[in-house]
Design a protein around this motif. Structure first.
Motif, PDB file in Angstrom:
ATOM      1  N   THR A   1     -12.115  -0.553  -6.884  1.00 15.98           N
ATOM      2  CA  THR A   1     -11.487   0.679  -7.372  1.00 15.98           C
ATOM      3  C   THR A   1     -11.366   1.699  -6.245  1.00 15.98           C
ATOM      4  OG1 THR A   1     -12.223   0.322  -9.645  1.00 15.98           O
ATOM      5  CG2 THR A   1     -11.724   2.594  -9.013  1.00 15.98           C
ATOM      6  N   LYS A   2     -12.397   1.840  -5.431  1.00 13.53           N
ATOM      7  CA  LYS A   2     -12.341   2.791  -4.309  1.00 13.53           C
ATOM      8  C   LYS A   2     -11.261   2.385  -3.301  1.00 13.53           C
ATOM      9  CE  LYS A   2     -17.002   4.578  -4.641  1.00 13.53           C
ATOM     10  NZ  LYS A   2     -18.252   4.891  -3.946  1.00 13.53           N
ATOM     11  N   LEU A   3     -11.103   1.097  -3.077  1.00 15.03           N
ATOM     12  CA  LEU A   3     -10.059   0.627  -2.164  1.00 15.03           C
ATOM     13  C   LEU A   3      -8.669   0.895  -2.744  1.00 15.03           C
ATOM     14  CD1 LEU A   3     -11.724  -2.728  -1.073  1.00 15.03           C
ATOM     15  CD2 LEU A   3     -11.545  -0.622   0.268  1.00 15.03           C
ATOM     16  N   LEU A   4      -8.525   0.703  -4.036  1.00 10.22           N
ATOM     17  CA  LEU A   4      -7.246   0.988  -4.690  1.00 10.22           C
ATOM     18  C   LEU A   4      -6.958   2.488  -4.673  1.00 10.22           C
ATOM     19  CD1 LEU A   4      -7.438  -1.453  -7.752  1.00 10.22           C
ATOM     20  CD2 LEU A   4      -6.437  -1.866  -5.487  1.00 10.22           C
ATOM     21  N   ASP A   5      -7.989   3.289  -4.871  1.00 11.20           N
ATOM     22  CA  ASP A   5      -7.828   4.746  -4.822  1.00 11.20           C
ATOM     23  C   ASP A   5      -7.391   5.221  -3.437  1.00 11.20           C
ATOM     24  OD1 ASP A   5      -8.575   4.908  -7.486  1.00 11.20           O
ATOM     25  OD2 ASP A   5     -10.615   5.622  -7.056  1.00 11.20           O
ATOM     26  N   ALA A   6      -7.700   4.445  -2.403  1.00  8.53           N
ATOM     27  CA  ALA A   6      -7.318   4.797  -1.031  1.00  8.53           C
ATOM     28  C   ALA A   6      -5.846   4.521  -0.763  1.00  8.53           C
ATOM     29  CB  ALA A   6      -8.189   4.031  -0.038  1.00  8.53           C
ATOM     30  N   GLY A   7      -5.169   3.855  -1.698  1.00 12.89           N
ATOM     31  CA  GLY A   7      -3.749   3.589  -1.534  1.00 12.89           C
ATOM     32  C   GLY A   7      -3.405   2.112  -1.442  1.00 12.89           C
TER      33      GLY A   7
ATOM     34  N   ILE B   1      -4.090   5.141   6.888  1.00 12.78           N
ATOM     35  CA  ILE B   1      -3.667   4.809   8.253  1.00 12.78           C
ATOM     36  C   ILE B   1      -4.826   5.036   9.221  1.00 12.78           C
ATOM     37  CG2 ILE B   1      -2.143   5.550  10.145  1.00 12.78           C
ATOM     38  CD1 ILE B   1      -0.021   6.105   7.834  1.00 12.78           C
ATOM     39  N   PHE B   2      -5.536   6.150   9.073  1.00 15.19           N
ATOM     40  CA  PHE B   2      -6.690   6.450   9.923  1.00 15.19           C
ATOM     41  C   PHE B   2      -7.778   5.388   9.755  1.00 15.19           C
ATOM     42  CE2 PHE B   2     -10.771   8.698  10.611  1.00 15.19           C
ATOM     43  CZ  PHE B   2     -10.605   9.013  11.953  1.00 15.19           C
TER      44      PHE B   2
ATOM     45  N   ALA C   1       0.825  -1.208   0.000  1.00 17.32           N
ATOM     46  CA  ALA C   1       0.000   0.000   0.000  1.00 17.32           C
ATOM     47  C   ALA C   1       0.858   1.256   0.000  1.00 17.32           C
ATOM     48  CB  ALA C   1      -0.905   0.002   1.231  1.00 17.32           C
ATOM     49  N   THR C   2       0.311   2.315  -0.553  1.00 21.50           N
ATOM     50  CA  THR C   2       0.945   3.622  -0.491  1.00 21.50           C
ATOM     51  C   THR C   2       0.557   4.240   0.847  1.00 21.50           C
ATOM     52  OG1 THR C   2       0.736   3.863  -2.883  1.00 21.50           O
ATOM     53  CG2 THR C   2       1.115   5.874  -1.597  1.00 21.50           C
ATOM     54  N   ALA C   3       1.543   4.443   1.700  1.00 18.02           N
ATOM     55  CA  ALA C   3       1.277   4.980   3.038  1.00 18.02           C
ATOM     56  C   ALA C   3       0.744   6.399   2.917  1.00 18.02           C
ATOM     57  CB  ALA C   3       2.565   4.959   3.864  1.00 18.02           C
ATOM     58  N   ASN C   4      -0.401   6.640   3.545  1.00 18.11           N
ATOM     59  CA  ASN C   4      -0.981   7.979   3.573  1.00 18.11           C
ATOM     60  C   ASN C   4      -1.853   8.112   4.815  1.00 18.11           C
ATOM     61  OD1 ASN C   4      -4.001   7.634   2.762  1.00 18.11           O
ATOM     62  ND2 ASN C   4      -2.901   6.388   1.252  1.00 18.11           N
TER      63      ASN C   4
END
Length: 161
Positions: A81-87, A9-10, A2-5
């Motif tokens: 897609t929404k999960l992927l957009d979240a990172g 994380i929240f 995942a891309t950490a953001n």
């Protein structure tokens, strides 16, 4: 990985807190399983709605992730897609469902790691907490590098002026 953001994380932290407070957990239910509980937080829809939409196509999360097509218009693909957009990436979700990401597992003590089961709430919580910590560390490190780069540029500019 995942891309950490901060938002991801929240959402991971909220998922852990919710599970610790007794949120419904059922590994065989698309909306209340490992991925389903995280998806509830990221997408902000109920477990029942996730399950209903996921049942429009056959397969569990792992199988539907393999068949994922962003342009299909299928409800499950829209959720993914929404999960992927979240990172997240597809492998993150496949690993989450099976609690199998080697980078996350490497951070869990061996005696605990060797006893983990994909359909155990307590094991899911440990996995999510470890993943959250890993992403927090990655994000913090990336911020320190960004700050250092900016400071160094400022120092160079000051020297040249």
């Amino acid at each position: 990985m995942a891309t950490a953001n901060p938002k991801l994380i929240f959402d991971l932290r909220k998922t852990v807190a919710k599970l610790k407070k007794g949120a419904p957990y059922q590994w065989g239910h698309m909306g209340a399983c490992n991925c389903g509980n995280l998806a509830q937080e990221i997408i902000q829809i109920s477990k029942a709605e996730i399950h209903r939409l996921a049942m429009q196509r056959s397969g569990d999360w792992s199988e539907q992730l393999v068949d994922y097509c962003p342009s299909s218009g299928m409800p499950m693909d829209l959720m993914i897609t929404k999960l992927l957009d979240a990172g997240l990436d597809r492998d993150d979700l496949i690993h989450l469902e099976k609690l199998s990401d080697p980078k996350i597992l490497a951070l869990i003590p061996k005696d605990r790691r060797d006893k983990m089961k994909k359909n155990s709430l307590s094991d899911l919580i440990i996995y999510l907490e470890t993943w959250t910590q890993l992403l927090e560390n990655q994000w913090a490190a990336s911020q320190a590098i960004s700050i250092f780069d900016k400071e160094e540029k400022i120092n160079v500019s000051e020297v040249l002026s």
